[in-house]
Design a protein around this motif. Structure first.
Motif, mmCIF file in Angstrom:
data_model
loop_
_atom_site.group_PDB
_atom_site.id
_atom_site.type_symbol
_atom_site.label_atom_id
_atom_site.label_comp_id
_atom_site.label_asym_id
_atom_site.label_seq_id
_atom_site.Cartn_x
_atom_site.Cartn_y
_atom_site.Cartn_z
ATOM 1 N N ARG A 247 -5.662 3.366 1.433
ATOM 2 C CA ARG A 247 -6.615 2.805 2.398
ATOM 3 C C ARG A 247 -7.262 1.534 1.862
ATOM 4 O O ARG A 247 -7.410 0.556 2.582
ATOM 5 C CB ARG A 247 -7.703 3.836 2.721
ATOM 6 C CG ARG A 247 -7.230 4.946 3.600
ATOM 7 C CD ARG A 247 -8.367 5.897 3.889
ATOM 8 N NE ARG A 247 -7.896 7.006 4.708
ATOM 9 C CZ ARG A 247 -8.514 8.165 4.824
ATOM 10 N NH1 ARG A 247 -9.653 8.380 4.178
ATOM 11 N NH2 ARG A 247 -8.025 9.107 5.589
ATOM 12 N N ASN A 248 -7.654 1.558 0.606
ATOM 13 C CA ASN A 248 -8.273 0.378 0.008
ATOM 14 C C ASN A 248 -7.309 -0.802 -0.034
ATOM 15 O O ASN A 248 -7.695 -1.947 0.228
ATOM 16 C CB ASN A 248 -8.791 0.693 -1.397
ATOM 17 C CG ASN A 248 -9.979 1.614 -1.382
ATOM 18 O OD1 ASN A 248 -10.689 1.715 -0.383
ATOM 19 N ND2 ASN A 248 -10.209 2.310 -2.483
ATOM 20 N N ALA A 249 -6.053 -0.525 -0.359
ATOM 21 C CA ALA A 249 -5.056 -1.596 -0.422
ATOM 22 C C ALA A 249 -4.825 -2.198 0.968
ATOM 23 O O ALA A 249 -4.726 -3.422 1.124
ATOM 24 C CB ALA A 249 -3.746 -1.073 -0.998
ATOM 25 N N GLN B 115 -6.898 7.466 -0.617
ATOM 26 C CA GLN B 115 -7.951 6.449 -0.664
ATOM 27 C C GLN B 115 -7.457 5.147 -1.289
ATOM 28 O O GLN B 115 -7.828 4.064 -0.843
ATOM 29 C CB GLN B 115 -9.169 6.969 -1.431
ATOM 30 C CG GLN B 115 -10.391 6.089 -1.286
ATOM 31 C CD GLN B 115 -10.869 5.981 0.155
ATOM 32 O OE1 GLN B 115 -10.879 6.952 0.900
ATOM 33 N NE2 GLN B 115 -11.254 4.786 0.558
ATOM 34 N N ASP B 116 -6.590 5.249 -2.283
ATOM 35 C CA ASP B 116 -6.019 4.037 -2.883
ATOM 36 C C ASP B 116 -5.233 3.240 -1.842
ATOM 37 O O ASP B 116 -5.314 2.013 -1.780
ATOM 38 C CB ASP B 116 -5.106 4.386 -4.052
ATOM 39 C CG ASP B 116 -5.866 4.944 -5.238
ATOM 40 O OD1 ASP B 116 -7.088 4.716 -5.319
ATOM 41 O OD2 ASP B 116 -5.222 5.596 -6.085
ATOM 42 N N ALA C 117 0.829 -1.202 0.000
ATOM 43 C CA ALA C 117 0.000 0.000 0.000
ATOM 44 C C ALA C 117 0.865 1.254 0.000
ATOM 45 O O ALA C 117 0.573 2.233 -0.696
ATOM 46 C CB ALA C 117 -0.936 0.006 1.208
ATOM 47 N N GLN D 62 -7.007 -2.197 3.441
ATOM 48 C CA GLN D 62 -8.213 -2.928 3.824
ATOM 49 C C GLN D 62 -8.244 -4.310 3.156
ATOM 50 O O GLN D 62 -8.624 -5.297 3.782
ATOM 51 C CB GLN D 62 -9.470 -2.140 3.452
ATOM 52 C CG GLN D 62 -10.759 -2.794 3.894
ATOM 53 C CD GLN D 62 -10.836 -2.986 5.396
ATOM 54 O OE1 GLN D 62 -10.375 -2.172 6.172
ATOM 55 N NE2 GLN D 62 -11.421 -4.088 5.815
ATOM 56 N N ASP D 63 -7.831 -4.362 1.904
ATOM 57 C CA ASP D 63 -7.758 -5.660 1.215
ATOM 58 C C ASP D 63 -6.781 -6.593 1.946
ATOM 59 O O ASP D 63 -7.037 -7.788 2.084
ATOM 60 C CB ASP D 63 -7.325 -5.481 -0.237
ATOM 61 C CG ASP D 63 -8.388 -4.804 -1.096
ATOM 62 O OD1 ASP D 63 -9.569 -4.776 -0.670
ATOM 63 O OD2 ASP D 63 -8.027 -4.305 -2.180
ATOM 64 N N ASN E 149 -9.533 -12.179 -5.081
ATOM 65 C CA ASN E 149 -9.584 -11.456 -6.347
ATOM 66 C C ASN E 149 -8.948 -12.243 -7.480
ATOM 67 O O ASN E 149 -8.095 -11.738 -8.189
ATOM 68 C CB ASN E 149 -8.895 -10.091 -6.189
ATOM 69 C CG ASN E 149 -9.607 -9.226 -5.189
ATOM 70 O OD1 ASN E 149 -10.820 -9.303 -5.045
ATOM 71 N ND2 ASN E 149 -8.851 -8.394 -4.483
#
Length: 100
Positions: free
Chosen positions: A74-76, A71-72, A51, A78-79, A96
């Motif tokens: 944060r998403n990484a 946000q990118d 991330a 969270q994944d 995924n």
């Protein structure tokens, strides 16, 4: 009298055997549990590093601001947390993956 001593000895040996098996089972479970925690922690740490790299790349290559790339990241992360939970619960299948 010899019969009572013999019965007691057999009973004591059975209890000792059961206790020994229980201790072995508990130690095996603890070892497995520790391995799962370690694997889950490693997964989370790798996702954090990925991330961070993704955010740095976002700012440098895409010429975006820090806020736009946040946000990118944060998403990484969270994944990565979700993958860590899957590893911890024993579901090692990646989420995924493209279906064939």
């Amino acid at each position: 009298m010899k019969t009572q001593t013999s019965s007691f000895t057999v009973f004591a040996k059975a209890i000792a055997l059961a206790t020994g098996l229980l201790m072995v089972t508990a130690s095996v479970y603890a070892t497995e549990n520790a391995r799962e925690r370690r694997d889950a922690r490693d997964t989370k740490q790798e996702s954090r590093q990925d991330a961070h790299a993704k955010k740095v790349d976002c700012r440098q290559e895409d010429q975006k601001s820090n806020a736009e790339c946040r946000q990118d990241k944060r998403n990484a992360k969270q994944d990565g947390r979700e993958e860590s939970r899957d590893v911890r619960s024993g579901n090692d299948a990646p989420k995924n993956t493209p279906s064939e």
